[in-house]
Design a protein around this motif. Sequence first.
Motif, PDB file in Angstrom:
ATOM      1  N   ALA A 151       0.837  -1.205   0.000  1.00  0.00           N
ATOM      2  CA  ALA A 151       0.000   0.000   0.000  1.00  0.00           C
ATOM      3  C   ALA A 151       0.873   1.257   0.000  1.00  0.00           C
ATOM      4  N   LEU A 152       1.923   1.251   0.791  1.00  0.00           N
ATOM      5  CA  LEU A 152       2.844   2.389   0.822  1.00  0.00           C
ATOM      6  C   LEU A 152       3.505   2.585  -0.545  1.00  0.00           C
ATOM      7  N   TRP A 153       3.896   1.508  -1.191  1.00  0.00           N
ATOM      8  CA  TRP A 153       4.500   1.581  -2.526  1.00  0.00           C
ATOM      9  C   TRP A 153       3.513   2.183  -3.529  1.00  0.00           C
ATOM     10  N   LEU A 154       2.236   1.776  -3.441  1.00  0.00           N
ATOM     11  CA  LEU A 154       1.230   2.334  -4.344  1.00  0.00           C
ATOM     12  C   LEU A 154       1.034   3.825  -4.104  1.00  0.00           C
ATOM     13  N   VAL A 155       0.980   4.226  -2.841  1.00  0.00           N
ATOM     14  CA  VAL A 155       0.815   5.647  -2.521  1.00  0.00           C
ATOM     15  C   VAL A 155       2.000   6.442  -3.053  1.00  0.00           C
ATOM     16  N   LEU A 182       1.816   6.592  -6.900  1.00  0.00           N
ATOM     17  CA  LEU A 182       0.789   7.496  -7.413  1.00  0.00           C
ATOM     18  C   LEU A 182       1.129   8.963  -7.176  1.00  0.00           C
ATOM     19  N   THR A 183       1.739   9.283  -6.060  1.00  0.00           N
ATOM     20  CA  THR A 183       2.024  10.689  -5.743  1.00  0.00           C
ATOM     21  C   THR A 183       3.333  11.178  -6.339  1.00  0.00           C
ATOM     22  N   ALA A 184       4.359  10.349  -6.333  1.00  0.00           N
ATOM     23  CA  ALA A 184       5.671  10.811  -6.791  1.00  0.00           C
ATOM     24  C   ALA A 184       6.060  10.244  -8.150  1.00  0.00           C
TER      25      ALA A 184
END
Length: 169
Positions: A121-125, A128-130
């Motif tokens: 989940a952290l990798w996806l966030v 998507l943001t960076a």
Amino acid sequence: MTIESGTRRSPDVTGGSTRSAVDTNPGDRRIGRPERDRTISLLSEAVSADYLTLAEFEERSHRAELARDRADLDALTRDLPPELLQRINRDKRRAKLSRAAMLGVRIHVGVYLAASVFMIALWLVIGLTAGAWYPWPVWPILGWGIGVLGHAVPVTLVARNQAAGRPTS
């Protein structure tokens, strides 16, 4: 209940007995279903090990059902060898350790899965943001997964061998 010079006394609920619970003989203590069941289980093991005949087992188990205190139960098992009780205790101890080890494996796997989901989940966030899509969670998940397997496989094999009655060493 009377009050004398600032002290408070409880009413006598022992039926006039002057003996306290500390004074009583352990053999005089009342017993319940768990104690009777343990004694009957021990008698059953004694039959399977040929220390008692079936007739003796039936008589003693009937007397165990009628027992009222610890002394009654102790009289039923007094002539059995102490090795029998030690073997039963050893088997119970092994089973308890095996259950504890399996619980440790379940906890380890649960924490591993939860942390893996969090890392993905952290990798996806971050992706998507960076816009950084390097699959970095693969490395900690893979490394930790090897550790989980190194923990789960031997514990599970030992537990299965003990359940099947095979020696573990």
